[in-house]
Design a protein around this motif. Sequence first.
Motif, PDB file in Angstrom:
ATOM      1  N   LEU A 118      -1.287   0.423   5.734  1.00  0.00           N
ATOM      2  CA  LEU A 118      -0.542   1.383   4.914  1.00  0.00           C
ATOM      3  C   LEU A 118      -0.120   2.562   5.781  1.00  0.00           C
TER       4      LEU A 118
ATOM      5  N   ASP B  93       3.604   5.487   2.021  1.00  0.00           N
ATOM      6  CA  ASP B  93       3.158   4.755   0.828  1.00  0.00           C
ATOM      7  C   ASP B  93       2.615   5.670  -0.263  1.00  0.00           C
TER       8      ASP B  93
ATOM      9  N   THR C 148      -0.771   0.950  -3.058  1.00  0.00           N
ATOM     10  CA  THR C 148      -1.714   0.015  -2.450  1.00  0.00           C
ATOM     11  C   THR C 148      -1.558  -1.367  -3.070  1.00  0.00           C
TER      12      THR C 148
END
Length: 323
Positions: A261, A265, A269
């Motif tokens: 990630l 982001d 997730t």
Amino acid sequence: MAHIYVYSPSGAVRDRAAFRRGIKRLRALGHEVEIDPDALASWQRFAGDDDTRLAAIGRAAASGADLALITRGGYGLTRLLPRLPWRQLARAAGKGTRFVGFSDFTTLQLGLLARHAAVTWAGPALCEGFGMASRSEGSGGPPGAVAESAPDEIMLACFDDLVQGVGEGTGWRLPASDLAALRGRSGRLAHQACLWGGNLTLVNSLLGTPWWPEIKHGVLFLEDVGEHPYRIERLLLQLQHAGVLARQKAVVLGQFTDYALGAHDRGYTLAKVVGHLRDALKIPVLTGLPFGHVPTKVLLPVGATVDLWVQGREALLLWGHLH
């Protein structure tokens, strides 16, 4: 024990040490291991050119082995789809040869399911399943020395069940998020449903082709490696928009590994992807299946009918009727 035929239908074996360790370990378990003459062939990124790999697949089907085990996945089977010996593979499976593999092997498995409703097994490849090694650090040995580590015990137990013909199913502990999403629903979620799936990217690559299995009221299992959550979501949405997911009894997600990630982001997730999928579907979406590009890997009968249960925090996939 078992007669195991080892062959290379996809990527070239670059790690020869892992190949040797895998062969050694299978033989140490008492198996008769027959190695395809082109198992270590190399052409570009492939285990030989297309004709070489097609011939190896044909030899695996003609071997009469109890198990036909791929050396590794990678890429290569998609370009062979129009030329694969489907009838020969189906006859071999019908006579008792259990074809085992995962990752790129998903392509052959689903094509064989679509063409002949043949059962194959999603499971380890030789090199990653039996040929792994760990680098010893701080053990007093030379820098970078390789120390052998045993294959995963759960994977070995499942493999032994397949060899012995005694496996009846598999189970795993559900995360708390799954229990919350089920909202108290338990018991049997699917009865005599076709178990199918594999690597998510390869599953999607077959959509709309002659090798796509039109499975309704099945249990679809999925895993992938090296794909960021947004790409995983995009692939899942393609299956959703095509109507594939809504036609299933349940979707079971395995392991999605080897991605990172970034700051962009901001909380997006894989768990958010799963939540979005659950909001869009009326069927159960379970996670945590021990299958994927990970050492702890159960073996799954692709194309077999299964029952899916949830009992407390345990999920169970059962296929005892195969034996």
